[in-house]
Design a protein around this motif. Sequence first.
Motif, short mmCIF file in Angstrom:
data_model
loop_
_atom_site.label_atom_id
_atom_site.label_comp_id
_atom_site.label_asym_id
_atom_site.label_seq_id
_atom_site.Cartn_x
_atom_site.Cartn_y
_atom_site.Cartn_z
N VAL A 5 0.83 -1.20 0.00
CA VAL A 5 0.00 0.00 0.00
C VAL A 5 0.86 1.25 0.00
CG1 VAL A 5 -1.73 1.33 1.26
CG2 VAL A 5 -2.00 -1.15 1.01
N ARG A 6 1.86 1.32 0.87
CA ARG A 6 2.71 2.51 0.92
C ARG A 6 3.41 2.74 -0.42
NH1 ARG A 6 6.03 2.79 5.88
NH2 ARG A 6 4.43 4.23 6.54
N ARG A 9 0.85 3.94 -2.97
CA ARG A 9 0.38 5.29 -2.64
C ARG A 9 1.45 6.32 -2.99
NH1 ARG A 9 1.66 8.40 1.37
NH2 ARG A 9 2.53 6.77 2.69
N GLU A 10 2.69 6.06 -2.56
CA GLU A 10 3.77 7.02 -2.81
C GLU A 10 4.08 7.16 -4.29
OE1 GLU A 10 6.96 5.68 -0.28
OE2 GLU A 10 6.16 6.77 1.45
N ARG A 12 2.09 7.27 -6.59
CA ARG A 12 1.09 8.17 -7.18
C ARG A 12 1.14 9.57 -6.58
NH1 ARG A 12 -0.14 3.14 -7.78
NH2 ARG A 12 -1.59 2.38 -9.35
N TRP A 14 0.30 10.37 -3.53
CA TRP A 14 -0.85 10.60 -2.65
C TRP A 14 -0.41 10.60 -1.19
CZ3 TRP A 14 -4.51 6.28 -4.90
CH2 TRP A 14 -4.87 6.62 -6.21
N GLN A 16 -1.37 9.95 2.89
CA GLN A 16 -2.21 8.99 3.60
C GLN A 16 -3.63 9.53 3.75
OE1 GLN A 16 -0.11 8.16 7.27
NE2 GLN A 16 1.01 6.46 6.34
N LEU A 19 -5.52 9.12 0.39
CA LEU A 19 -5.91 7.73 0.18
C LEU A 19 -7.05 7.35 1.11
CD1 LEU A 19 -5.65 5.01 -1.17
CD2 LEU A 19 -3.78 4.47 0.42
N VAL A 30 -5.06 4.01 7.26
CA VAL A 30 -4.09 3.82 6.17
C VAL A 30 -2.70 3.57 6.77
CG1 VAL A 30 -2.93 4.90 4.19
CG2 VAL A 30 -5.41 5.16 4.50
N GLU A 34 -0.33 0.23 6.37
CA GLU A 34 1.01 0.35 5.82
C GLU A 34 2.08 -0.18 6.76
OE1 GLU A 34 0.38 4.17 2.84
OE2 GLU A 34 1.68 4.41 4.60
N THR A 51 -8.94 0.81 -6.14
CA THR A 51 -8.37 2.16 -6.18
C THR A 51 -7.04 2.18 -6.92
OG1 THR A 51 -9.49 2.80 -4.13
CG2 THR A 51 -7.53 4.07 -4.73
N PHE A 52 -6.23 1.13 -6.71
CA PHE A 52 -4.92 1.08 -7.34
C PHE A 52 -4.92 0.33 -8.68
CE2 PHE A 52 -3.41 1.70 -2.85
CZ PHE A 52 -2.85 2.95 -3.06
#
Length: 66
Positions: A5-6, A9-10, A12, A14, A16, A19, A30, A34, A51-52
Amino acid sequence: MRSRVRELRESRGWSQSLLGERLGVSRQTVNAIETGKYDPSLPLAFRIARTFGETIESIFIPEEAP
């Protein structure tokens, strides 16, 4: 369970918080996912995967039992 997830997310850019808003959960949730302190429910895992644009199996990797 280990998660990507981290990393996702990173990649993109974004936060925490962002997200969390997209998933309908708090920033703290979140963070807990992570850091491996919380395993998401199945519905939340599906939202994360959607989402991803990934599969659940590609995001959440079970730790092997000793």
